[in-house]
Design an enzyme around this catalytic site. Structure first.
Site, PDB file in Angstrom:
ATOM      1  CG  HIS A   1      -2.094  -0.800   1.170  1.00 41.00           C
ATOM      2  ND1 HIS A   1      -3.268  -0.363   0.636  1.00 41.00           N
ATOM      3  CD2 HIS A   1      -2.302  -2.072   1.559  1.00 41.00           C
ATOM      4  CE1 HIS A   1      -4.171  -1.336   0.705  1.00 41.00           C
ATOM      5  NE2 HIS A   1      -3.611  -2.388   1.263  1.00 41.00           N
TER       6      HIS A   1
ATOM      7  CE  LYS B   1     -13.940   6.851   0.776  1.00 43.50           C
ATOM      8  NZ  LYS B   1     -13.265   7.244   2.032  1.00 43.50           N
TER       9      LYS B   1
ATOM     10  CB  THR C   1     -10.242   5.012  -1.526  1.00 43.88           C
ATOM     11  OG1 THR C   1      -9.914   5.305  -0.171  1.00 43.88           O
ATOM     12  CG2 THR C   1      -9.495   3.771  -1.985  1.00 43.88           C
TER      13      THR C   1
ATOM     14  CE  LYS D   1      -3.003  10.839   3.148  1.00 41.04           C
ATOM     15  NZ  LYS D   1      -3.846  10.178   2.129  1.00 41.04           N
TER      16      LYS D   1
ATOM     17  CE  LYS E   1      -6.656  13.902   0.357  1.00 43.27           C
ATOM     18  NZ  LYS E   1      -6.643  12.682  -0.435  1.00 43.27           N
ATOM     19  NE  ARG E   2      -4.506   9.758  10.116  1.00 38.49           N
ATOM     20  CZ  ARG E   2      -4.089   8.851  10.998  1.00 38.49           C
ATOM     21  NH1 ARG E   2      -4.686   7.690  11.050  1.00 38.49           N
ATOM     22  NH2 ARG E   2      -3.117   9.108  11.830  1.00 38.49           N
TER      23      ARG E   2
END
Ligand SMILES: *Cc1c(COP(=O)(O)O)cnc(C)c1O
Length: 789
Positions: free
Chosen positions: A335, A634, A630, A528, A522-523
């Protein structure tokens, strides 16, 4: 169940849940009573599913994380439209409340960190819906991960009490307890089973989560000798194993506990699987085909040597036979490409927990070293790919050597694994590596999250899309139909109002439903790049201050996400965002033009509300760092344009929906590497970069004396633990801001904006978890779908 049975059961479970009259019973008790009725309704289907699966090969998903969320709404939905309507009619009559009002009283089961855990939950749902005989295994963390509180703008962690009113869905099976042996003691693993009903099928799959308990929970002798603490200490220690997800591993005690969790999980699950078939009496070929196990990341990889150990020590197989079985049964999903996230364990820890399993690890290490030498690899190559080196065990290497298949989670990710990060392994085992792009379940993230849009889609193309997501593509023909786009727009607006109400209620912030809802959830992680989005907001704020009267499209900037408790920089990023919110939301010059919201304790339930109300999906990771993502999927299925880099599954999203219908920015890995980028030089040349860096220390935003903003500045300009601006924030900032400005322009042309958003939804078929799960079933597990009648 027929109407009378529902009535009887709803009353009976209500009496069990509450000693009060129905009028006086709490909403939580009513929610639990309804949940129990739903479980009863699925009971028969569950038994039939179990019988149908017994005959063939089954697959087993091993994951230390399941980010489940709430289940009332989705399980009710899985009963099918007729029975769901019946329940929605009966509950108000019998309980005096709407079903819709009960949903909020169910705790959100958050037994995972983020994407990886949510993927496991989506896969369970998809397998049940597609009739894939898949069993899920995990741990039942009593306190989940942690609940996030924001205090003075800082993240504070508190225990997540998801079980405080009892377990709504889990059913304990003491009769299926298995003993788990550690080096010096033995624990009980107690299974709790959760139903996973498929949508419009009779298949009800099972998720089994283990709880650790002491063999002896009470020492009478100690109690009698006045050692009251000692009398129950064994119990407390045992239960610590499944207390929380990711205990703090800053000290050795924490690392030991984390490894004990993994080992406990592996042994309990393998014992459970092994008691179901008599391996010894099977033919060798049948043994290899009895079962397929998917290891979700390296966390459960210890199951490989543990499985071999059990086969040898307890079932009498030779090492060669046991290894042959393991090489058929196990598969491993990678992952991440972040090196620091690759899991390693010190030999000393493994030795303290399970020395016999360690012996198997050494044996595997020798075996594969020999194999590599036979294939002509030199000593330095052999060493780089070793399972054990210098007192450290490399879990990914163990997984790759043994697994039958190794998969990445998006095209780009798999390519990077094969061509760069794991090239040596992919050269050694060219047929092992493959891609299975992640997916999400439309049952939760479209049907349950967005009922208005789901109804509209039924009207537009019929309801076939609900079971066959490829039918969504029929929407493409309607993208130029004005009435369709108008209805789509009106639904988006209703969802935006719904979200605004929830935000006002939860955080007291008023947001304007006519503003652009620009969402990053998100985290919190440097790669990110929430900070880059923060810099844009700061820039916009400065522009507004410079000219408050200029006509602008109002914007609502929404963030949500938890930071790892020990990740100081991520916590600094949270503080930066909450400071922006404090200053901007209270500045009368800004008014309605800009609002910043940080969603406290972002979880699956918030995700459902947010993705259905978004105008812009922020997917802005540094290229090459996000394996798949992911969240991006969504948003897309709910008709949202992506503002994103060419990273992870974004690339596939742009491929499906067209870059021209999204907002793609940022440079490629090659460009970044060739650029000779120096953030200090960049700040001298680019006023936008300088303004961003200065915002960390110019005093407008206040980190409360924590030095967190100075640390963020250092990470960009004067990093002591790695290269400056490792994630290319200042490098991409100018391009990012320009793209944001383009969004503001484009949003004014509503017709074309909503057409683009709609188009993205029409192109989202690929991103259903059903497609992912069928790829696993057909290409990795070789299991047959079973239609339960
Ligand atoms: C989907 C989801 C994630 C993963 O989001 P990414 O944007 O892919 O990182 C994390 N947390 C929750 C609660 C989710 O629902």
């Amino acid at each position: 169940m027929d109407k009378q049975t529902w009535i009887n059961n709803l009353m009976a479970t209500m009496y069990l849940e509450s000693t009060k009259s129905v009028d006086e019973a709490s909403m939580a008790a009513k929610a639990r009573a309804l949940a129990t009725c739903i479980r009863i309704a699925f009971h028969d289907r569950r038994i039939r599913t179990h019988r149908a699966y017994e005959k063939g090969k089954i697959a087993c998903y091993m994951s230390l994380e399941y980010l489940i969320g709430k289940s009332l709404k989705t399980h009710l939905q899985a009963l099918g439209p007729a029975e769901e309507a019946l329940v929605r009619e009966l509950v108000p009559e019998l309980y005096g409340v709407e079903v819709e009002d009960l949903f909020r009283f169910e705790p959100d089961a958050g037994l995972g960190n983020g994407g990886l855990g949510r993927l496991a939950a989506c896969f369970m749902d998809a397998a049940a819906t597609k009739g894939v005989p898949l069993r899920g295994y995990g741990l039942r963390y009593e306190k989940g991960m942690f609940a996030q509180k924001i205090e003075d703008g800082f993240q504070v962690e508190v225990g997540d009490e998801w079980l405080k009113d009892g377990d709504m869905w889990g059913r304990r099976h003491d009769d299926e307890m298995v003993p788990v042996h550690f080096k010096d003691f033995t624990l009980k693993a107690i299974p709790y089973d959760y139903i996973v009903p498929g949508y419009e099928t009779n298949n009800v799959n099972r998720l089994r989560l283990w709880r650790a308990e002491a063999m002896n929970d009470f020492d009478f002798q100690k109690f009698n000798n006045f050692d009251y603490l000692g009398a129950v200490s064994e119990r407390a220690l045992a239960e610590n194993i499944t207390r929380v997800l990711y205990p703090n591993d800053a000290r050795r005690e924490g690392q030991l506990l984390r490894f004990m969790q993994q080992y406990f999980f592996a042994q309990a699950t393998l014992r459970d699987l092994l008691r179901q078939g008599d391996l010894k009496s099977m033919t060798p070929a049948d043994r290899l085909n009895a079962l397929a196990i998917q290891l979700n990341d390296t966390h459960p990889v210890i199951a490989i040597p543990e499985g071999i150990r059990i086969l040898m020590d307890e079932l009498g197989f030779s090492f060669e036979e046991a290894l042959q079985i393991a090489e058929h049964v196990f598969n491993y999903t990678n992952h991440t490409i972040l090196q620091e996230a690759m899991e390693k364990w010190p030999v000393a820890i493994v030795e303290d927990v399970c020395p016999d399993t360690l012996a198997v690890i050494y044996r595997l290490n020798d075996h594969y070293a020999r194999l590599m030498r036979e294939r002509g690899l030199d000593e330095s190559a052999v060493r780089k790919m070793a399972i054990v080196d210098k007192g450290t065990i490399y879990m990914a290497h163990l997984g790759i050597h043994v697994a039958s298949k190794v998969n990445g989670v998006a095209e780009l990710h798999t390519r990077i694994l094969k061509e760069r990060e794991l090239k040596n392994f992919s050269d050694l085992y060219p047929d092992k590596f493959m891609n299975v792009t992640n997916g999400v379940t439309p049952r939760r993230f479209l049907m349950a999250a967005n009922p208005l849009l789901s109804e509209a889609i039924d009207d537009w193309i019929g309801s076939g899309w609900r079971t066959d997501f490829s039918e969504l593509a029929k929407l493409k023909d309607l993208a130029d139909d004005e009435a369709v786009i108008d209805r789509f727009k009106s639904i988006k607006r209703q969802n935006k109002v719904r979200l605004a109400e929830r935000i006002e209620e939860a955080f007291g912030v008023l947001v304007n439903p006519d503003s652009i809802y620009d969402i990053q959830i998100k985290r919190i992680h440097e790669y990110k790049r929430q900070l880059m989005y923060g810099f844009y907001i700061h820039h916009l704020y400065k522009e507004i201050k410079a000219d408050p009267t200029r006509a602008r499209t109002p914007r609502t900037c929404i963030f949500g996400g938890k930071s790892a408790p020990g990740y100081h920089r991520a916590k600094g990023i949270i503080k930066y965002i909450t400071e922006l919110a404090r200053v901007i939301n209270n500045d009368p010059d800004v008014g309605d033009q800009l609002k910043v919201v940080f969603i406290e304790n972002y979880d699956v339930s918030w995700a459902e509300l947010l993705v259905s109300a978004a105008d812009v999906s922020e997917q802005i990771s540094t290229v090459g760092k996000e394996a798949s993502g992911t969240g991006n999927m969504k948003f897309m299925m709910n008709g949202t344009v992506t503002l994103g880099t060419m990273d992870g599954a974004n690339i596939e999203i742009f491929e499906e929906a067209g870059a021209e219908n999204n907002y793609v920015f940022g440079s490629s890995v090659e460009e970044m590497e060739a650029s000779g980028y120096d953030p200090v030089v960049r700040c001298g040349e680019d006023p936008l970069a300088k303004e961003a860096v200065d915002s960390l220390t110019d005093g407008l935003l206040d980190d409360g004396g924590s030095f967190k903003f100075l640390d963020l500045r250092d990470a960009l300009m004067d990093n002591k633990s790695g290269p400056n601006d490792e994630y290319y924030i200042l490098y991409d900032l100018r391009n990012y801001i320009a793209t944001q400005n383009r969004i503001e322009e484009d949003f004014r042309d509503e017709k074309s904006w909503y057409r683009k958003s709609f188009w993205n939804m029409a192109c989202a078929s690929k991103f259903t978890a059903d497609r992912s799960i069928m790829t696993y079933a057909n290409m990795i597990w070789n299991v047959q779908e079973q239609v339960v009648r």
